[in-house]
Motif scaffolding. Sequence first.
Motif, short mmCIF file in Angstrom:
data_model
loop_
_atom_site.label_atom_id
_atom_site.label_comp_id
_atom_site.label_asym_id
_atom_site.label_seq_id
_atom_site.Cartn_x
_atom_site.Cartn_y
_atom_site.Cartn_z
N TRP A 115 0.93 -1.23 -0.18
CA TRP A 115 -0.21 -0.05 -0.12
C TRP A 115 0.74 1.24 -0.08
O TRP A 115 0.70 2.29 -0.69
CB TRP A 115 -0.99 -0.01 1.24
N TYR A 116 1.84 1.36 0.80
CA TYR A 116 2.85 2.43 0.94
C TYR A 116 3.69 2.66 -0.32
O TYR A 116 3.86 3.90 -0.91
CB TYR A 116 3.68 2.23 2.01
N LEU A 117 4.22 1.47 -0.94
CA LEU A 117 4.76 1.63 -2.00
C LEU A 117 4.13 1.96 -3.23
O LEU A 117 4.67 2.74 -4.10
CB LEU A 117 5.53 0.25 -2.32
N THR A 118 3.01 1.73 -3.47
CA THR A 118 2.07 2.15 -4.45
C THR A 118 1.68 3.44 -4.11
O THR A 118 1.81 4.25 -5.23
CB THR A 118 0.82 1.38 -4.57
N ALA A 119 1.45 4.15 -3.02
CA ALA A 119 1.34 5.52 -2.76
C ALA A 119 2.45 6.22 -3.28
O ALA A 119 2.38 7.37 -3.72
CB ALA A 119 1.02 5.45 -1.33
N ALA A 120 3.56 5.80 -2.87
CA ALA A 120 4.91 6.43 -3.34
C ALA A 120 5.10 6.53 -4.78
O ALA A 120 5.59 7.62 -5.26
CB ALA A 120 6.03 5.86 -2.59
N LEU A 121 4.65 5.49 -5.28
CA LEU A 121 4.79 5.80 -6.86
C LEU A 121 3.97 6.72 -7.48
O LEU A 121 3.91 6.99 -8.54
CB LEU A 121 4.61 4.24 -7.49
N GLY A 122 2.82 6.98 -6.74
CA GLY A 122 1.82 7.71 -7.08
C GLY A 122 2.12 9.25 -6.97
O GLY A 122 1.35 10.38 -7.31
N LEU A 123 3.42 9.52 -6.40
CA LEU A 123 4.02 10.94 -5.99
C LEU A 123 4.83 11.48 -7.08
O LEU A 123 5.85 10.93 -7.30
CB LEU A 123 4.61 10.88 -4.77
N PRO A 124 4.57 12.42 -7.95
CA PRO A 124 5.18 12.95 -9.08
C PRO A 124 6.80 13.33 -8.77
O PRO A 124 7.72 13.30 -9.32
CB PRO A 124 4.37 13.90 -9.74
N ALA A 125 6.67 14.06 -7.51
CA ALA A 125 7.85 14.52 -7.33
C ALA A 125 8.88 13.67 -6.79
O ALA A 125 10.01 14.12 -6.49
CB ALA A 125 7.66 15.63 -6.04
N ALA A 126 8.84 12.37 -6.52
CA ALA A 126 9.29 11.31 -6.00
C ALA A 126 9.83 10.51 -7.30
O ALA A 126 10.33 9.52 -6.98
CB ALA A 126 8.68 10.38 -5.23
N ARG A 127 9.73 11.15 -8.41
CA ARG A 127 10.22 10.38 -9.60
C ARG A 127 11.74 9.91 -9.63
O ARG A 127 12.05 8.91 -10.04
CB ARG A 127 9.85 11.41 -10.74
#
Length: 277
Positions: A115-127
């Motif tokens: 859940w957390y990893l998928t959320a992180a992948l949805g953060l554009p700034a974390a590209r």
Amino acid sequence: MPEQISDRSRLRGDCSHCFGLCCVALPFTASADFAVTKPAGKPCLNLAADHRCRIHTELRWRGFGGCTVYDCFGAGQRVSQETFGGRDWRTGSPEHARRMFDAFPVVRQLHELLWYLTAALGLPAARPVHAELGVLLERTEALALGTPGELAALDVAAHRQDVDVLLLRASELARAGVRGRAKDRRGADLMGARLRGAGLRGASLRGTYLIAADLTGADLRDTDLIGADLRDADLTDADLTGAFFLTQPQVDAARGSAGTRLPESVIRPVHWTAAVR
């Protein structure tokens, strides 16, 4: 990244395809959250033969509020239908039941990490860390598909540490561009704190104790809420738009209103009502 891995809808509990594992495998102690004490591996007294809860609509006023804020992140149906191929713990041997009960909390932890990893992948700034996050997500998915023996031998704590390093980096990247970013309160003890209307935008509230805190009308936009304890926190009219790593159990444990703004990743709890001020 495979579409089935990036889909967070499958990381929600589906009791209709589970053998009531959370009601059997997990222990609980008589407290404000549970009316009775139950050891691990013993069915809850409210569990029916069809694996449904006999008092599901009455849990809160019957003294089982702890059940209403629990989410297996979809681990229950995976262990029931995939790990053990749909073989009910009631119909197998005691050893079969024990192995199922041992596997469930391990897969639950792995699904929470998914859940957390998928959320992180949805953060554009974390590209800048998306590639590494994707690798860890696929690795976590592979671990969750393990056999009962592999799950029993897995060092979940060590894997969680690897994930946490990248989640922290993703958080820093996502919050770096927030204008007027508030002071980080990571791990702070804010239990019962008066934070009505507080400007917390872009702050790290990772692991922060916010039990019974008054966050009425607080600005929680773009905050990192991973591991924050929101039990009985008042989120009436608070703005959590863009907050990340927020889970359904955290929201369910808090109090809120029709005016509380939530990220799309969570569902407004049915027990929330518009607060009268």
